[in-house]
Design an enzyme around this catalytic site. Structure first.
Site, PDB file in Angstrom:
ATOM      1  N   LEU A  63       0.812  -1.216   0.000  1.00  0.00           N
ATOM      2  CA  LEU A  63       0.000   0.000   0.000  1.00  0.00           C
ATOM      3  C   LEU A  63       0.848   1.270   0.000  1.00  0.00           C
ATOM      4  O   LEU A  63       0.300   2.363  -0.081  1.00  0.00           O
ATOM      5  CB  LEU A  63      -0.911   0.030   1.235  1.00  0.00           C
ATOM      6  CG  LEU A  63      -2.198  -0.773   1.207  1.00  0.00           C
ATOM      7  CD1 LEU A  63      -2.944  -0.593   2.531  1.00  0.00           C
ATOM      8  CD2 LEU A  63      -3.094  -0.363   0.054  1.00  0.00           C
ATOM      9  N   SER A  64       2.155   1.138   0.085  1.00  0.00           N
ATOM     10  CA  SER A  64       3.000   2.327   0.179  1.00  0.00           C
ATOM     11  C   SER A  64       2.811   3.290  -0.987  1.00  0.00           C
ATOM     12  O   SER A  64       2.738   4.517  -0.776  1.00  0.00           O
ATOM     13  CB  SER A  64       4.472   1.922   0.307  1.00  0.00           C
ATOM     14  OG  SER A  64       4.717   1.315   1.551  1.00  0.00           O
ATOM     15  N   LYS A  82      15.573  -5.539   4.461  1.00  0.00           N
ATOM     16  CA  LYS A  82      15.848  -4.576   5.525  1.00  0.00           C
ATOM     17  C   LYS A  82      17.271  -4.690   6.066  1.00  0.00           C
ATOM     18  O   LYS A  82      17.886  -3.669   6.407  1.00  0.00           O
ATOM     19  CB  LYS A  82      14.819  -4.726   6.650  1.00  0.00           C
ATOM     20  CG  LYS A  82      13.423  -4.274   6.245  1.00  0.00           C
ATOM     21  CD  LYS A  82      12.449  -4.327   7.417  1.00  0.00           C
ATOM     22  CE  LYS A  82      11.072  -3.814   6.994  1.00  0.00           C
ATOM     23  NZ  LYS A  82      10.131  -3.787   8.134  1.00  0.00           N
ATOM     24  N   ASN A 142      14.145   0.286   7.170  1.00  0.00           N
ATOM     25  CA  ASN A 142      13.032   0.295   6.223  1.00  0.00           C
ATOM     26  C   ASN A 142      13.025   1.563   5.379  1.00  0.00           C
ATOM     27  O   ASN A 142      12.092   1.785   4.609  1.00  0.00           O
ATOM     28  CB  ASN A 142      11.690   0.147   6.954  1.00  0.00           C
ATOM     29  CG  ASN A 142      11.267   1.416   7.662  1.00  0.00           C
ATOM     30  OD1 ASN A 142      12.107   2.231   8.077  1.00  0.00           O
ATOM     31  ND2 ASN A 142       9.963   1.615   7.812  1.00  0.00           N
ATOM     32  N   GLY A 145       5.317 -13.901  17.372  1.00  0.00           N
ATOM     33  CA  GLY A 145       6.221 -13.847  16.237  1.00  0.00           C
ATOM     34  C   GLY A 145       7.536 -13.209  16.633  1.00  0.00           C
ATOM     35  O   GLY A 145       7.634 -12.542  17.669  1.00  0.00           O
ATOM     36  N   ALA A 146       8.559 -13.410  15.815  1.00  0.00           N
ATOM     37  CA  ALA A 146       9.888 -12.946  16.208  1.00  0.00           C
ATOM     38  C   ALA A 146      10.725 -12.507  15.016  1.00  0.00           C
ATOM     39  O   ALA A 146      11.929 -12.720  14.981  1.00  0.00           O
ATOM     40  CB  ALA A 146      10.622 -14.038  16.977  1.00  0.00           C
ATOM     41  N   GLY A 147      10.089 -11.857  14.038  1.00  0.00           N
ATOM     42  CA  GLY A 147      10.810 -11.366  12.870  1.00  0.00           C
ATOM     43  C   GLY A 147      11.217  -9.911  13.015  1.00  0.00           C
ATOM     44  O   GLY A 147      11.235  -9.352  14.117  1.00  0.00           O
ATOM     45  N   TYR A 153      -2.697  -5.993   7.924  1.00  0.00           N
ATOM     46  CA  TYR A 153      -3.821  -5.140   7.518  1.00  0.00           C
ATOM     47  C   TYR A 153      -4.611  -5.730   6.355  1.00  0.00           C
ATOM     48  O   TYR A 153      -5.663  -5.190   5.989  1.00  0.00           O
ATOM     49  CB  TYR A 153      -3.347  -3.724   7.159  1.00  0.00           C
ATOM     50  CG  TYR A 153      -2.310  -3.634   6.052  1.00  0.00           C
ATOM     51  CD1 TYR A 153      -2.674  -3.710   4.707  1.00  0.00           C
ATOM     52  CD2 TYR A 153      -0.969  -3.455   6.356  1.00  0.00           C
ATOM     53  CE1 TYR A 153      -1.738  -3.616   3.700  1.00  0.00           C
ATOM     54  CE2 TYR A 153      -0.015  -3.358   5.357  1.00  0.00           C
ATOM     55  CZ  TYR A 153      -0.406  -3.435   4.028  1.00  0.00           C
ATOM     56  OH  TYR A 153       0.530  -3.345   3.023  1.00  0.00           O
TER      57      TYR A 153
END
Length: 282
Positions: free
Chosen positions: A29-30, A78, A99, A137-139, A225
């Site tokens: 969506l950026s 990243k 980012n 989670g752990a990313g 989202y």
């Protein structure tokens, strides 16, 4: 396809150029958010989405002309962005990933707007205390949001990982924040702690057991989202918990990027409205 070929496929705009890089990237969506900001302020910037695979960031960015001002960076690039940059901000170094890349006179500067964007997104929905929190989670996103929670006052963070052995890098990034205690446990069956529960896991990983365990939190932060709502978000809305969405995070971090790329404050309302319309049309 070479990096020069990928650059040539980006449609030129009437002025300076920006883009989001990643793989996959078509879902992003950026472009919607940044273009809405340009339209609202009457800026002649162009913003596109460019598919750049893992290992290809340095080659692609190195091929860009002087008209390129800023780049949003998403998975799996990243860490590459951090390693590529001439200058790295403290928060990007702390998070272990960038980012955002901004052109400077000396090259490219790497930053991480996910961290302050998460702080702003949480505070927009919740003004209470944050002493501890649980992250599913752990990313890379878990690292940025965890550091944001530490900025808000959290002194304990529990990471619930599907594979705890793969959470070491994120746990190490969080542990670099002074005074922050981090523990890593398996996702299935673990207890949740704190005022805030953050989910960075896919919707299909959100079991009934996880939904029930999150019920005592004051805030649920769902970084996904699309699709929306996820089971966790739907349960939070039904229970009346404060809910921070992935779009909230995306918009707040994009507003910060927008200012870095253009020198103008990002129009939060216009960018959020554009994102909501785009999601409704999917």
């Amino acid at each position: 396809m070479t990096s020069a070929d990928r650059a040539a496929r980006v449609q030129p705009g009437t002025g300076l150029r920006c883009a989001v890089l990643g793989d996959p990237i078509a879902h992003s969506l950026s472009p919607v958010l940044h273009r809405a900001g340009y339209d609202a302020l009457g800026l002649g910037f162009a913003y596109d989405a460019v598919q750049v695979p893992a290992g290809g960031l340095a080659s692609f960015v190195g091929s860009l002309g002087e008209e390129w001002r800023g780049l949003s960076v998403t998975a799996p690039l990243k860490r590459e962005a951090l390693d590529f940059a001439t200058l790295v901000t403290d928060r990007a170094e702390l998070a272990g990933g960038a980012n955002t890349l901004v052109r400077t006179e000396d090259g490219w500067s790497a930053d991480n707007t996910d961290l302050p964007g998460a702080v702003a997104a949480i505070r927009e929905r919740y003004d209470g205390p944050v002493a501890s929190a649980t992250i599913l989670g752990a990313g890379a996103t878990a690292a940025s949001v965890g550091l944001a929670l530490a900025e808000l006052g959290a002194h304990t963070i529990r990471l619930l990982a599907r594979d705890p052995s793969r959470a070491r890098e994120t746990a190490a990034a969080l542990a670099r924040h002074p005074g922050l205690e981090v523990d890593v446990v398996a996702l299935d069956g673990a207890a949740m702690v704190g005022e805030v529960v953050v989910s960075t896991v896919p919707a299909d990983a959100q079991s009934d057991q996880l939904l029930a365990a999150a019920s005592q939190a004051a805030v649920v932060f769902e970084v996904v989202y699309d699709p929306w709502p996820t089971p966790l978000a739907a349960a939070a809305m039904e229970r009346g918990q404060a809910l921070v969405s992935g779009l909230d995070l995306l918009v707040h971090q994009a507003v910060l990027q927008f200012a870095m790329f253009t020198g103008h404050n990002g129009p939060l309302g216009a960018m959020r409205s554009a994102g909501l319309r785009a999601l409704a049309d999917r």
